[in-house]
Design a protein around this motif. Structure first.
Motif, PDB file in Angstrom:
ATOM      1  N   GLU A  40       0.838  -1.198   0.000  1.00 17.34           N
ATOM      2  CA  GLU A  40       0.000   0.000   0.000  1.00 17.34           C
ATOM      3  C   GLU A  40       0.873   1.249   0.000  1.00 17.34           C
ATOM      4  O   GLU A  40       2.066   1.202   0.304  1.00 17.34           O
ATOM      5  N   TYR A  41       0.265   2.363  -0.353  1.00 19.82           N
ATOM      6  CA  TYR A  41       0.936   3.642  -0.214  1.00 19.82           C
ATOM      7  C   TYR A  41       0.824   4.116   1.234  1.00 19.82           C
ATOM      8  O   TYR A  41      -0.229   3.961   1.869  1.00 19.82           O
ATOM      9  N   TRP A  44       2.088   9.243   1.203  1.00 17.45           N
ATOM     10  CA  TRP A  44       1.699   9.920  -0.034  1.00 17.45           C
ATOM     11  C   TRP A  44       0.179  10.130  -0.065  1.00 17.45           C
ATOM     12  O   TRP A  44      -0.309  11.040  -0.734  1.00 17.45           O
ATOM     13  N   ASN A  45      -0.547   9.300   0.655  1.00 22.19           N
ATOM     14  CA  ASN A  45      -2.007   9.397   0.733  1.00 22.19           C
ATOM     15  C   ASN A  45      -2.472  10.020   2.051  1.00 22.19           C
ATOM     16  O   ASN A  45      -3.602   9.827   2.484  1.00 22.19           O
ATOM     17  N   SER A  67      -8.415  11.695   2.050  1.00 17.02           N
ATOM     18  CA  SER A  67      -7.062  11.257   1.709  1.00 17.02           C
ATOM     19  C   SER A  67      -6.795  11.453   0.219  1.00 17.02           C
ATOM     20  O   SER A  67      -7.726  11.634  -0.577  1.00 17.02           O
ATOM     21  N   PHE A  68      -5.542  11.379  -0.136  1.00 16.11           N
ATOM     22  CA  PHE A  68      -5.134  11.514  -1.525  1.00 16.11           C
ATOM     23  C   PHE A  68      -4.983  10.130  -2.156  1.00 16.11           C
ATOM     24  O   PHE A  68      -4.956   9.110  -1.458  1.00 16.11           O
ATOM     25  N   SER A  69      -4.877  10.103  -3.479  1.00 18.37           N
ATOM     26  CA  SER A  69      -4.868   8.838  -4.228  1.00 18.37           C
ATOM     27  C   SER A  69      -3.629   8.757  -5.111  1.00 18.37           C
ATOM     28  O   SER A  69      -3.697   9.024  -6.318  1.00 18.37           O
ATOM     29  N   PRO A  70      -2.485   8.416  -4.515  1.00 17.78           N
ATOM     30  CA  PRO A  70      -1.267   8.307  -5.309  1.00 17.78           C
ATOM     31  C   PRO A  70      -1.357   7.122  -6.280  1.00 17.78           C
ATOM     32  O   PRO A  70      -2.082   6.159  -6.008  1.00 17.78           O
ATOM     33  N   THR A  73      -2.705  11.695  -7.283  1.00 22.04           N
ATOM     34  CA  THR A  73      -2.703  12.837  -6.365  1.00 22.04           C
ATOM     35  C   THR A  73      -1.952  12.453  -5.096  1.00 22.04           C
ATOM     36  O   THR A  73      -2.086  11.325  -4.602  1.00 22.04           O
ATOM     37  N   ILE A  74      -1.160  13.386  -4.580  1.00 17.25           N
ATOM     38  CA  ILE A  74      -0.407  13.136  -3.352  1.00 17.25           C
ATOM     39  C   ILE A  74      -0.605  14.287  -2.374  1.00 17.25           C
ATOM     40  O   ILE A  74      -1.207  15.313  -2.708  1.00 17.25           O
ATOM     41  N   HIS A  75      -0.081  14.132  -1.190  1.00 14.18           N
ATOM     42  CA  HIS A  75      -0.340  15.044  -0.075  1.00 14.18           C
ATOM     43  C   HIS A  75       0.512  16.298  -0.090  1.00 14.18           C
ATOM     44  O   HIS A  75       0.460  17.094   0.852  1.00 14.18           O
ATOM     45  N   GLN A 123      -0.307   9.249  10.868  1.00  9.92           N
ATOM     46  CA  GLN A 123      -0.854   8.274   9.931  1.00  9.92           C
ATOM     47  C   GLN A 123      -0.609   6.834  10.383  1.00  9.92           C
ATOM     48  O   GLN A 123      -0.877   5.885   9.647  1.00  9.92           O
TER      49      GLN A 123
END
Length: 362
Positions: A40-41, A44-45, A67-70, A73-75, A123
């Motif tokens: 998992e990421y 970055w998420n 949350s973001f979706s690497p 899209t990232i944080h 996180q």
């Protein structure tokens, strides 16, 4: 007994200064992962964080905990030239080591978020198992490694005493030493009012003179931290934050006074510089803390002011804290993200020139 102990400690601090003076340290984060390496990421998420004030929090309720979706899209407001990566990827680590060598970094300060269920990261990411992987990557590079102790829930001087035993027993041979002791940065040290039981020579659970003795450097936020550093027998202080004006310690005009105080108290001082600050992707309510990079001039000015204050160490915040926008690692021009202009390695190049000047001026 305390007076004699403090006198002995002062001699040790002076010896450490000779070994550390003129060095450049960089704060480095180990909490990134990808599906290829860990299923998992992570980070970055990063989820959008809530504000502590209920009135402010209400205004940003629509984005809270999203949350973001690497990799799409990232944080971060920037996008890494290497793409979202894993901190345990040997090839990635080799490229980071090479970049830091080119920039003149002498020591990498590795963020350690705790062990077991004691994890400081918002996180829930533990860097404990990645720590030796990064040490292995640094081993043959000539770059030293120091520890950055993060403030997990329930942290106290007593639990840190146990953490130091845990870390030094496992990894002590791979850490940078000054006057024979590993270097440890204690983030948010002010959360505990008295560290004397661990860091003063006559403390009830002192590390001084033991196999777990360290060069202990405490975060310096405001003038109250002078007393904390003195009564707790810290070997030095560091300012960490990259936002000029955010704290007393991060305000550049105060740096000459901070260094003067540290010299008078025989404390090491590590002035922290950064290329800018922007964490509005994960803290959308924090735009007041943002500092524009000004095409590299913000970083150049910070380095100039730090060198003019003549600290023992210049510490860089950061090599790769992407979520707070303080990274000097290469960024790629990417639609929807800020970038560094035509040179993805701009901030590594700026640091390389500054490190040469810093050493030449000794």
């Amino acid at each position: 007994m305390r007076v004699a102990g403090l006198a002995a400690l002062a001699v040790a601090a002076s010896a450490c200064r000779r070994e550390l003076r003129g060095k450049v340290h960089a704060f480095y984060y180990l909490w990134y992962d990808t599906p290829q390496f860990n299923g998992e990421y992570t980070h970055w998420n990063h989820a959008v964080l809530p504000h502590w004030d209920p009135r402010v929090r209400e205004r940003y309720a629509a984005t809270e905990n999203t949350s973001f979706s690497p990799p799409e899209t990232i944080h971060s407001v920037f996008y890494p030239a290497r793409g979202p990566y894993s901190s345990r990827d040997p090839a990635l680590l080799a490229s980071h080591v090479e970049a830091m060598k080119r920039a003149g970094v002498d020591c990498v300060v590795l963020s350690w978020t705790g062990r077991g269920r004691r994890v400081s990261d918002t996180q829930g990411v533990s860097t404990d198992e990645v720590f030796p992987v990064v040490l292995d990557a640094l081993a043959a590079s000539g770059i030293g490694a120091a520890i950055h102790l993060e403030p997990y829930e329930g942290r106290s001087p007593e639990t840190v005493r146990d953490d130091l035993a845990y870390l030094l027993d496992r990894y002590g041979d791979g850490l940078l030493r000054a006057c024979g002791r590993p270097v440890v940065y204690v983030y948010d040290a002010y959360h505990s009012p008295d560290w004397s039981p661990v860091f003063c020579p006559d403390g009830a659970r002192t590390v001084r003179g033991t196999a777990h003795d360290v060069v202990a450097i405490a975060t310096f936020l405001d003038t109250n931290d002078r007393a904390l550093a003195t009564r707790s027998c810290f070997d030095g202080v560091y300012t960490y934050f990259a936002t000029d004006g955010f704290t007393y310690g991060s305000t550049r005009r105060n740096w000459p006074h901070l260094v003067q105080w540290a010299r008078a108290e025989d404390k090491l001082v590590s002035l922290s510089v950064g290329p800018g600050y922007d964490d509005t992707k994960i803290r959308p309510w924090n735009a007041v803390a943002a500092r524009d990079r000004r095409a590299g001039d913000y970083f150049r000015d910070a380095l100039r002011d730090a060198m003019a204050a003549h600290p023992d160490i210049i510490s860089v915040t950061s090599f790769n804290e992407w979520g707070e926008g303080t990274q000097i690692e290469e960024a790629a021009p990417t639609p929807g993200y800020l970038d560094y202009g035509p040179n993805p390695a701009l901030y590594l190049d700026i640091l390389a020139r500054a490190t040469r000047t810093f050493r030449d001026d000794l």
